[in-house]
Design a protein around this motif. Sequence first.
Motif, PDB file in Angstrom:
ATOM      1  N   ALA A 139       0.829  -1.208   0.000  1.00  0.00           N
ATOM      2  CA  ALA A 139       0.000   0.000   0.000  1.00  0.00           C
ATOM      3  C   ALA A 139       0.861   1.254   0.000  1.00  0.00           C
ATOM      4  N   THR A 140       1.985   1.215   0.713  1.00  0.00           N
ATOM      5  CA  THR A 140       2.889   2.371   0.727  1.00  0.00           C
ATOM      6  C   THR A 140       3.438   2.647  -0.663  1.00  0.00           C
ATOM      7  N   LEU A 141       3.881   1.602  -1.347  1.00  0.00           N
ATOM      8  CA  LEU A 141       4.383   1.771  -2.712  1.00  0.00           C
ATOM      9  C   LEU A 141       3.277   2.276  -3.633  1.00  0.00           C
ATOM     10  N   ASP A 142       2.076   1.759  -3.480  1.00  0.00           N
ATOM     11  CA  ASP A 142       0.965   2.232  -4.304  1.00  0.00           C
ATOM     12  C   ASP A 142       0.717   3.716  -4.080  1.00  0.00           C
ATOM     13  N   ARG A 143       0.751   4.167  -2.833  1.00  0.00           N
ATOM     14  CA  ARG A 143       0.531   5.595  -2.546  1.00  0.00           C
ATOM     15  C   ARG A 143       1.688   6.444  -3.064  1.00  0.00           C
TER      16      ARG A 143
END
Length: 340
Positions: free
Chosen positions: A146-150
């Motif tokens: 999720a961090t990479l997606d954001r």
Amino acid sequence: MVRTETCNRTRSSRVRPLPRSRDEFRRRSRSYTEQHPRQRRAPDEHPPPRIGFSLPSFGPHAGPEAIAAVARAAERFGLDSVSLSERLLLPAGPDWRNEARLPESYVWDPLETLTWAAAHTSRIRLATGIVNALFQPPLILARRLATLDRLSGGRLDVGIGQGWLPEEFTATGVPAGRRGAGFEEHIAAMRACWGPDPVRYEGKFYRIPPSTVGPKPVDGPLPLVIGAGARSAVERAARLGAGFVTVVFPQDWDTARKQIGWYREAGGAGPVVIRVLAVSQDTPDPVATLVDGVREQRKRCVELGADEIQWGDLNLAEVPVEDQVVAMEAMAAALDLDAS
């Protein structure tokens, strides 16, 4: 990973030799466009598959500059995604035999590598193809994804698998028996983490007490594609509402055709991703082999119903990064991609 026996291939007399210079590759790129004008698609025709290319995440040419250069070039030449796979280690015991032809060098971590690629691009999608989910607790992996997606503005495509290399299970302290039912729980727990707070998950293998968990992905729970080979694993991907990713070697299309058939027969409606391994450590003239084969390989993938094709891996043949970029330009021209 799909295992295969080494095949000593002989190249067709119609395949041209490796160009002696990058200028010759660029001339060949222009000739592809002139000889094969873009075809207009009928309204009811299946959309053309997205096109991806592997990042240099292992081998003698891997590094920050190489990763950024290939990612920027892929975006510039009109490709849709860049991808890479995970390998935690390469066994070195006396009984080890590298029958699967794994890279002989260490592999850079996929999520940190894709974060670096994201920082050097603005449009192209970033694909894990694949990460072995069981080697990280679901809470940890869900937050990292999720961090990479954001950070990338919602550009992450997640491909996951269960892992198969016994030494990796030993090194991570995960029992190989966690595969199957444990993998299903892992996916359910990650999806819970991506959902609304408070997050709570109770299972046989994993437990998350009522918690606030973040960050959340940009557009809600991340869609998954699952790498699998055995029929039960392929059918599991369909049952879990995930897409399916498989590996194709140009000398064997029947295996992928059979696997995709299992997936669709089991009700799989997600995207099908085909990773084409067109070259290996033993391929003579790997760049020319890749470029000269892409049109026929795309045609075959379309016939199989592919939604995305990811080509790799020139790193297996230790092709210098500058030649990988030139090969990508010729490949983009051969496939009539719209360069930016």
